[in-house]
Design an enzyme around this catalytic site. Structure first.
Site, PDB file in Angstrom:
ATOM      1  N   VAL A 126      55.702  48.327  33.046  1.00 49.43           N
ATOM      2  CA  VAL A 126      54.904  48.898  32.153  1.00 49.43           C
ATOM      3  C   VAL A 126      55.580  50.462  31.820  1.00 49.43           C
ATOM      4  O   VAL A 126      56.205  50.954  32.922  1.00 49.43           O
ATOM      5  CB  VAL A 126      53.298  49.565  32.718  1.00 49.43           C
ATOM      6  CG1 VAL A 126      52.618  50.300  31.883  1.00 49.43           C
ATOM      7  CG2 VAL A 126      52.944  48.368  33.289  1.00 49.43           C
TER       8      VAL A 126
ATOM      9  N   ASP B 120      41.068  39.475  36.167  1.00 47.24           N
ATOM     10  CA  ASP B 120      42.107  40.014  36.992  1.00 47.24           C
ATOM     11  C   ASP B 120      41.764  41.476  37.520  1.00 47.24           C
ATOM     12  O   ASP B 120      42.609  42.472  37.567  1.00 47.24           O
ATOM     13  CB  ASP B 120      43.453  40.102  36.287  1.00 47.24           C
ATOM     14  CG  ASP B 120      44.776  40.438  37.510  1.00 47.24           C
ATOM     15  OD1 ASP B 120      44.472  39.851  38.808  1.00 47.24           O
ATOM     16  OD2 ASP B 120      45.641  40.655  36.863  1.00 47.24           O
TER      17      ASP B 120
ATOM     18  N   GLY C 196      55.190  51.696  36.017  1.00 46.11           N
ATOM     19  CA  GLY C 196      54.469  50.760  36.652  1.00 46.11           C
ATOM     20  C   GLY C 196      54.998  49.593  36.415  1.00 46.11           C
ATOM     21  O   GLY C 196      55.745  49.100  35.675  1.00 46.11           O
ATOM     22  N   ARG C 197      54.724  48.398  37.374  1.00 43.13           N
ATOM     23  CA  ARG C 197      55.297  47.201  37.404  1.00 43.13           C
ATOM     24  C   ARG C 197      54.061  45.985  37.783  1.00 43.13           C
ATOM     25  O   ARG C 197      53.576  46.587  38.851  1.00 43.13           O
ATOM     26  CB  ARG C 197      56.389  46.827  37.830  1.00 43.13           C
ATOM     27  CG  ARG C 197      56.530  46.748  39.491  1.00 43.13           C
ATOM     28  CD  ARG C 197      58.057  46.410  39.812  1.00 43.13           C
ATOM     29  NE  ARG C 197      58.486  45.186  39.293  1.00 43.13           N
ATOM     30  CZ  ARG C 197      59.852  44.923  39.184  1.00 43.13           C
ATOM     31  NH1 ARG C 197      60.539  45.642  40.017  1.00 43.13           N
ATOM     32  NH2 ARG C 197      60.238  43.579  38.511  1.00 43.13           N
ATOM     33  N   GLY C 198      53.793  45.057  36.938  1.00 40.56           N
ATOM     34  CA  GLY C 198      52.768  44.539  37.624  1.00 40.56           C
ATOM     35  C   GLY C 198      53.449  42.789  37.365  1.00 40.56           C
ATOM     36  O   GLY C 198      54.372  42.631  37.282  1.00 40.56           O
ATOM     37  N   GLY C 199      52.507  41.782  37.774  1.00 42.14           N
ATOM     38  CA  GLY C 199      52.761  40.479  37.739  1.00 42.14           C
ATOM     39  C   GLY C 199      53.309  40.031  36.161  1.00 42.14           C
ATOM     40  O   GLY C 199      53.774  39.243  36.199  1.00 42.14           O
ATOM     41  N   MET C 200      52.587  40.845  35.319  1.00 42.14           N
ATOM     42  CA  MET C 200      52.941  40.526  33.790  1.00 42.14           C
ATOM     43  C   MET C 200      54.261  41.086  33.488  1.00 42.14           C
ATOM     44  O   MET C 200      54.626  40.720  32.336  1.00 42.14           O
ATOM     45  CB  MET C 200      51.973  40.959  33.201  1.00 42.14           C
ATOM     46  CG  MET C 200      50.724  39.999  33.091  1.00 42.14           C
ATOM     47  SD  MET C 200      49.345  40.631  32.049  1.00 42.14           S
ATOM     48  CE  MET C 200      48.598  41.823  32.740  1.00 42.14           C
TER      49      MET C 200
ATOM     50  N   LYS D 217      53.055  48.028  27.807  1.00 44.40           N
ATOM     51  CA  LYS D 217      53.433  46.783  28.742  1.00 44.40           C
ATOM     52  C   LYS D 217      54.400  45.749  28.173  1.00 44.40           C
ATOM     53  O   LYS D 217      53.984  45.341  27.106  1.00 44.40           O
ATOM     54  CB  LYS D 217      52.153  46.237  29.100  1.00 44.40           C
ATOM     55  CG  LYS D 217      52.345  45.290  30.334  1.00 44.40           C
ATOM     56  CD  LYS D 217      50.747  45.203  31.121  1.00 44.40           C
ATOM     57  CE  LYS D 217      50.686  45.816  32.326  1.00 44.40           C
ATOM     58  NZ  LYS D 217      49.485  45.628  33.140  1.00 44.40           N
TER      59      LYS D 217
END
Lengths: 540, 191
Positions: free
Chosen positions: A98, A208, A91-95, A115
């Site tokens: 992952v 969040d 996955g990928r997030g704003g942070m 992460k």
């Protein structure tokens, strides 16, 4: 003279001039090239540029954040973060990205989510906060919260967080794919609330909350990810300077509260808001505001100023809208109020109101009204009401008596059962009419009430509906057991009026009572039940 | 995934120094990969607007890739020479990526090798610098090469002289004139 030869000439003079102390250079150039010649002018220009260039070419400055890095998704596959080997991107997030991680030592064949924090979010003070927060977060043990297992820096100096690996899908997709009914969605949401509430008691605010941070496993268990991570990563002193952009890249403006967008204090009320937006989305299928593609200033304006659309309206003209109208409209609206003080004071209160809704109790998000309160009561006790009405009408002390009577003899059972059913049907009909009568006296109904149906009632028991005021008085006094004084307060009429309406209502019901009694011999000897008026005493 | 072996890099350097051209071809990808990794980390770890210490990166790559007990000083100079070219290419990639995002890689900020600090230069867009440097290469290849080695590779004057096979005095001279010309060229572009 061709350009190459000319350059060689310039080169020679400039090089020689730059060997000299700055004040002597011009004199030297003029002496070699002749004052005022084009060559002299050109050479002087180069020397000026050199002198003014300062530390030119001493270093490269990079402005902006590392998009080149972000573009390289998966580039850490096969590498390590602490004792974990990074298997693949999940996955990928704003942070940041992952990865699915696995411990190298065989004895822990445990899969984890690693992460990697986007180094663009990195700041010198981050690591101290990081260490501090992770101690708190590591203690957050709850069945619906993905555990923080570890944190640290990779050998490349990239901060990483290791979390329990959750195989599941985002809560909104789960609800959609499973086609969960509204009540099941609410129950699922309550589990989420429970986890958030648990964290709040440990003084951890999520900040969040959004579907991608709430995964639901195959078994239907929601798991919250990234608890407290947003705070961990926000720059120190973010909560200042209203009007600036306090959002870290980690945050999604779609679920961010007005105070978050304004850069004001973030606390548990912020999570209440985000949960409200989430519930809105889970129920209506989309969020209260359309923000995607809008510039930040516009997002801030919309979220801070515009009234959100009502939940039931957002659902469009569907059967769903009908289910959402009313209580759920109010509950969601209260959770996403712009002013934090107008929201539910805690996630617990929010959840409690949803539980009230599920249990058929009046919800606190609504202003109490007669129509609303009584309506809730009647709906909640639908069956009890039917039986109570039967008891009332027949003059029975308890419904159990009817059942007993119905069971006296094997021979009579079928007949008795049939009669009981008929009576129940009648009572049912009367109750609904009474109920609707009460509804009529309250504040304006927000939706159309179906007209009382006569069709449910056998012809011989056909009851002409009572005028609404009488029905209302009867329901309050005889059915709900309100005192005449209370009923008068609720209905806004004098006690005398309540009494006379009750009396007239009862009088009209008497013939039916008589009819029922003759039809059902078991009731004949029963004493007149409480609340059944005395003027009926000799009837039957 | 295997790290490029330091032995391999060292021996490639040796062979190249001894005149084996194919060694360079094998060497470049290794150096490029390592530099790219270092640059990525460095660019990312810095706050926006921070100085990117290209020369530090090149040296770090050297320390990382080369078995230093086996390597000679000449190897080092040559390695850094290769690395300088690579570094420049990497920066151009970043600068192009950044430009599409309306961000810029800028040149000029902190004095690295000067004992007495100079006035901070007005930052220059990296891609402009790159173009100017190519223009300079068009009529004075040696100067362009000196700039590349010193600016992107962080080579000392001695190292650059070793790599280019010219005297240290010439390196200094070329460096000075090249800076003058580039500064002037970029000023002209700007205004």
């Amino acid at each position: 003279m061709n350009t190459q030869a000319r350059w060689e000439q310039i080169d020679k003079v400039v090089a020689a001039a730059l060997e000299l102390p700055a004040p002597e250079r011009d004199t030297y150039v003029d002496s070699v090239c002749g004052a005022g010649t084009p060559l002299s002018t050109e050479v002087r220009a180069l020397i000026r540029a050199y002198e003014q260039a300062g530390d030119f070419l001493d270093s490269v400055t990079y402005r902006g954040n590392a998009s080149a890095i972000e573009a390289e998704a998966g580039s850490f596959e096969g590498r390590r973060a602490g004792p974990y080997r990074l298997i693949r991107v999940i996955g990928r997030g704003g942070m940041g990205m992952v990865y699915l991680g696995r411990r190298d030592d065989e004895q822990f064949e445990k899969e984890v989510a690693v992460k990697l924090i986007d180094p663009a979010l990195y700041s010198p003070s981050l690591m101290r906060r990081f260490q501090h927060e992770r101690r708190i977060l590591a203690g957050l043990e709850h069945p619906n919260i993905a555990r923080l297992l570890d944190a640290g820096l990779t050998s490349e100096g990239i901060p990483f967080i290791v979390m329990e690996f959750v195989a599941g899908e985002p809560v909104h997709e789960y609800c959609r794919k499973q086609d969960l009914p509204v009540r099941d969605r609410l129950r699922l949401f309550l589990k989420i609330c429970d986890a958030v509430q648990f964290a709040h008691r440990s003084l951890v605010v999520h900040r969040d909350l959004k579907p991608s941070n709430i995964l639901v496993t195959e078994e239907g268990i929601p798991k919250l990810l990234d608890f407290g991570i947003a705070k961990m990563l926000s720059p120190v002193g973010t909560e200042a300077e209203p009007g600036t952009m306090p959002l870290t890249q980690a945050m999604t403006p779609d679920y961010a509260s007005p105070e978050q967008l304004r850069g004001a204090n973030v606390n548990t009320a912020t999570d209440v808001y985000s949960l409200g937006v989430l519930l809105f989305e889970l129920l209506a299928g989309h969020r209260p505001y359309v923000l995607s593609g809008k510039p930040l200033e516009e997002i801030v304006r919309v979220v801070c100023e515009e009234m959100p659309v009502r939940l039931s309206l957002a659902a469009g003209k569907t059967p769903l809208a009908k289910e959402l109208a009313g209580d759920l409209d109010h509950i969601v609206a209260k959770a996403i109020r712009k002013d934090p003080s107008e929201r539910y004071v805690s996630v617990e209160h929010f959840a409690a109101d949803i539980e009230r809704y599920l249990g058929g109790f009046p919800v606190q998000a609504r202003r109490p009204s007669v129509r609303y309160t009584v309506g809730k009561y009647v709906r909640r006790h639908k069956m009890g009401f039917v039986l109570a009405a039967v008891a009332l009408l027949l003059g029975f002390g308890s419904v159990a008596a009817i059942v007993r009577q119905a069971n006296i003899a094997e021979r009579e059972r079928t007949v008795a059962q049939r009669r009981f059913d008929q009576v129940r049907q009648l009572a049912h009909s009367i109750i609904f009419e009474l109920h609707d009568g009460v509804l009529d006296t309250g504040d304006a109904p927000s939706q159309e009430i179906p007209p009382p149906s006569q069709s449910r009632v056998l012809p011989q028991y056909q009851v002409r509906p009572l005028p609404p005021p009488q029905r209302a008085a009867l329901v309050l006094v005889d059915m709900l057991g309100y005192s005449v004084a209370d009923a008068s307060a609720i209905l806004g009429v004098s006690e005398g009026t309540v009494k006379s309406r009750c009396a007239r209502g009862r009088a009209k019901l008497l013939p039916y009572l008589a009819h029922l009694r003759s039809d059902y011999p078991g009731g004949r000897n029963q004493a007149v039940a409480d609340g059944v008026p005395s003027e009926q005493g000799g009837g039957g | 995934m295997t790290e490029p072996g330091s032995v391999e890099v060292t021996s490639l350097l040796h062979r190249w120094t001894l005149g084996d051209r194919s060694a360079l071809e094998s060497l470049m990808p290794l150096v490029y990969a390592e530099l790219r990794r270092l640059a990525r980390r460095s660019i990312a770890a810095e706050h926006p607007g921070h100085t990117l210490q290209t020369t530090a990166l090149v040296h770090e790559a050297y320390l990382k890739l080369v078995r230093q007990d086996r390597a000679q000083w000449k190897d080092r100079a040559h390695f850094l020479g290769v690395a300088a070219q690579m570094m420049r290419r990497i920066l151009i990639d970043y600068a192009r990526a950044a430009r599409t995002d309306k961000r810029r890689v800028m040149v000029g900020a902190i004095s690295l090798d000067d004992a007495h600090p100079r006035a901070p230069a007005r930052p220059v867009d990296f891609l402009d610098l790159h173009e100017a440097l190519e223009e300079l290469r068009g009529f004075d290849e040696q100067k362009a090469r000196v700039v590349e080695l010193r600016f992107f590779g962080g080579l000392s004057v001695d190292e650059a002289s070793e790599v280019l096979g010219i005297s240290t005095a010439t390196v200094k001279r070329e460096w000075n004139v090249a800076r003058a010309w580039l500064a002037h060229r970029l000023n002209a572009t700007d205004s």
